[in-house]
Enzyme design. Sequence first.
Site, PDB file in Angstrom:
ATOM      1  N   HIS A 143      42.175  45.895  43.483  1.00 19.00           N
ATOM      2  CA  HIS A 143      41.323  45.157  42.523  1.00 19.00           C
ATOM      3  C   HIS A 143      40.151  44.839  42.748  1.00 19.00           C
ATOM      4  O   HIS A 143      39.610  43.897  43.250  1.00 19.00           O
ATOM      5  CB  HIS A 143      42.189  43.587  42.260  1.00 19.00           C
ATOM      6  CG  HIS A 143      42.022  42.932  41.061  1.00 19.00           C
ATOM      7  ND1 HIS A 143      41.106  43.396  40.118  1.00 19.00           N
ATOM      8  CD2 HIS A 143      42.199  41.552  40.740  1.00 19.00           C
ATOM      9  CE1 HIS A 143      40.985  42.510  39.140  1.00 19.00           C
ATOM     10  NE2 HIS A 143      41.856  41.390  39.392  1.00 19.00           N
ATOM     11  N   ARG A 176      32.943  37.340  37.761  1.00 22.83           N
ATOM     12  CA  ARG A 176      33.602  38.596  37.226  1.00 22.83           C
ATOM     13  C   ARG A 176      32.848  39.210  36.353  1.00 22.83           C
ATOM     14  O   ARG A 176      32.581  40.441  36.125  1.00 22.83           O
ATOM     15  CB  ARG A 176      34.873  38.283  36.668  1.00 22.83           C
ATOM     16  CG  ARG A 176      35.833  37.858  37.622  1.00 22.83           C
ATOM     17  CD  ARG A 176      36.456  38.793  38.620  1.00 22.83           C
ATOM     18  NE  ARG A 176      37.030  40.151  37.879  1.00 22.83           N
ATOM     19  CZ  ARG A 176      38.201  40.143  37.408  1.00 22.83           C
ATOM     20  NH1 ARG A 176      39.112  39.288  37.707  1.00 22.83           N
ATOM     21  NH2 ARG A 176      38.706  41.331  36.896  1.00 22.83           N
ATOM     22  N   ASP A 186      46.179  33.948  47.743  1.00 19.77           N
ATOM     23  CA  ASP A 186      46.404  34.523  46.228  1.00 19.77           C
ATOM     24  C   ASP A 186      47.759  34.302  46.093  1.00 19.77           C
ATOM     25  O   ASP A 186      48.448  33.925  46.952  1.00 19.77           O
ATOM     26  CB  ASP A 186      46.006  36.262  46.287  1.00 19.77           C
ATOM     27  CG  ASP A 186      46.450  36.971  44.720  1.00 19.77           C
ATOM     28  OD1 ASP A 186      46.681  35.927  43.966  1.00 19.77           O
ATOM     29  OD2 ASP A 186      46.657  37.982  44.926  1.00 19.77           O
ATOM     30  N   ARG A 210      44.279  48.443  33.444  1.00 23.66           N
ATOM     31  CA  ARG A 210      45.059  47.514  34.300  1.00 23.66           C
ATOM     32  C   ARG A 210      46.438  48.071  34.231  1.00 23.66           C
ATOM     33  O   ARG A 210      47.165  48.065  33.026  1.00 23.66           O
ATOM     34  CB  ARG A 210      45.114  46.155  33.855  1.00 23.66           C
ATOM     35  CG  ARG A 210      46.159  45.175  34.462  1.00 23.66           C
ATOM     36  CD  ARG A 210      45.722  43.589  34.266  1.00 23.66           C
ATOM     37  NE  ARG A 210      44.653  43.279  35.106  1.00 23.66           N
ATOM     38  CZ  ARG A 210      44.500  41.994  35.226  1.00 23.66           C
ATOM     39  NH1 ARG A 210      45.187  40.948  35.058  1.00 23.66           N
ATOM     40  NH2 ARG A 210      43.429  41.685  36.119  1.00 23.66           N
ATOM     41  N   GLN A 227      37.496  42.293  41.070  1.00 25.68           N
ATOM     42  CA  GLN A 227      37.656  41.210  41.603  1.00 25.68           C
ATOM     43  C   GLN A 227      36.713  40.971  42.827  1.00 25.68           C
ATOM     44  O   GLN A 227      36.104  39.818  43.179  1.00 25.68           O
ATOM     45  CB  GLN A 227      39.075  40.625  42.111  1.00 25.68           C
ATOM     46  CG  GLN A 227      39.313  39.349  42.263  1.00 25.68           C
ATOM     47  CD  GLN A 227      38.832  38.183  41.351  1.00 25.68           C
ATOM     48  OE1 GLN A 227      39.348  38.079  40.152  1.00 25.68           O
ATOM     49  NE2 GLN A 227      38.269  37.311  41.903  1.00 25.68           N
ATOM     50  N   CYS A 263      41.235  34.227  43.468  1.00 29.92           N
ATOM     51  CA  CYS A 263      41.180  35.005  42.383  1.00 29.92           C
ATOM     52  C   CYS A 263      41.774  34.631  40.966  1.00 29.92           C
ATOM     53  O   CYS A 263      41.281  34.970  40.039  1.00 29.92           O
ATOM     54  CB  CYS A 263      41.764  36.607  42.536  1.00 29.92           C
ATOM     55  SG  CYS A 263      43.463  36.356  42.964  1.00 29.92           S
TER      56      CYS A 263
HETATM   57  N1  NVA Z   1      47.894  39.739  43.160  1.00 23.89           N
HETATM   58  C1  NVA Z   1      47.906  39.365  41.968  1.00 23.89           C
HETATM   59  C2  NVA Z   1      46.378  39.354  41.520  1.00 23.89           C
HETATM   60  C3  NVA Z   1      46.111  38.825  39.972  1.00 23.89           C
HETATM   61  C4  NVA Z   1      44.678  38.789  39.786  1.00 23.89           C
HETATM   62  C5  NVA Z   1      48.601  40.219  41.003  1.00 23.89           C
HETATM   63  O1  NVA Z   1      48.770  41.427  41.050  1.00 23.89           O
HETATM   64  O2  NVA Z   1      49.439  39.754  40.168  1.00 23.89           O
HETATM   65  N1   CP Z   2      41.851  37.479  38.602  1.00 28.19           N
HETATM   66  C1   CP Z   2      42.214  38.028  37.576  1.00 28.19           C
HETATM   67  O1   CP Z   2      42.169  39.605  37.562  1.00 28.19           O
HETATM   68  O2   CP Z   2      42.546  37.410  36.408  1.00 28.19           O
HETATM   69  P1   CP Z   2      43.350  37.828  35.204  1.00 28.19           P
HETATM   70  O3   CP Z   2      44.644  38.410  35.784  1.00 28.19           O
HETATM   71  O4   CP Z   2      43.536  36.638  34.289  1.00 28.19           O
HETATM   72  O5   CP Z   2      42.427  39.053  34.491  1.00 28.19           O
END
Ligand code: NVA
Ligand code: CP
Length: 301
Positions: free
Chosen positions: A129, A288, A220, A102, A132, A260
């Site tokens: 992502h 997930r 989101d 990540r 997800q 998500c």
């Molecule tokens: N768009 C959000 C998704 C989190 C799962 C982010 O990147 O923070």
């Molecule tokens: N939706 C998602 O990826 O959650 P986290 O940021 O908690 O991993």
Amino acid sequence: MKHLLKMLDLSTEEITEILNLADQLKYELKNGIPHKHLEGKTLGMIFQKSSTRTRVSFETGMYQLGGQPLFLSSKDLQIGRGEPVQDTARVLSRYLSGIMIRTFEQKEVEDLAEYGSIPIINGLTDFAHPCQVLADLMTIREYKNKLDGLKFCFIGDGNNMANSLTVGCLKMGMSVSLACPEGYYPAAEVLEFAKAYGDRFEIVSDPVTAAKNADAVYTDVWASMGQEGEAEKRKIAFRGYQVNDAVMNAAKPDAIVLHCLPAHREEEITEKVFEAHANEIFDEAENRLHAQKAVMVLLMK
Ligand code: NVA
Ligand code: CP
């Protein structure tokens, strides 16, 4: 499939294979059927951003598959002190069976895949992502028994989720309507991809228009990880881009709502809509685990 870097890389057949295996693994877990496909395998998990779902579902999933997960905070790795990703990839390839990462830039994930010799899984970048979206498609299919021909609606920021959902839903035969404010559209390469789908794809400015007759409504956060400094500006830009009663009245009466997570109640979604659809949203979070187990088995077995 050698890696999971972004939805753009997957074919419709590959997505279907992942979803089918995810359903099977979910069934096996619920029924106590052993499925230790990754005994003796190790997954390194590099996190340059926070996580609840991704970390816990990968870690638990790897354990359930008989393998060993290793949590690698970028604060502790030499990568956090500037060791190039090309070197990190080649070193970790000598120890591990796979890497989940990540991070911010998509290029970092693509570089890991290019320089390493083990499967790389994108656990979220600013661009994509995919883990997800696979769980999201699995959840929609569970509720609607199909994907082909459904209408999907996304309201809010044209961010990593909007990018990946647009590609994934179009590839699976759905039509996609986005409601995004001007200046917050999805990435250019996603818009280019979507163009080929003709009237199965649209971007509008009005959330109620986008939600008309939708089977699944998605939203989101307005400020993603890394954009905290813009949060106030974004609250103004996204005012009205909310999943609320007006949006849900435009969608089909049996429409599901997905998020998500984490969610900001009364910003991108009202408390009322969130709680009315909590079962769907938490099934989605659970999925997930199953979807990622399927990805790990297909990549690392
Ligand atoms: N768009 C959000 C998704 C989190 C799962 C982010 O990147 O923070
Ligand atoms: N939706 C998602 O990826 O959650 P986290 O940021 O908690 O991993």
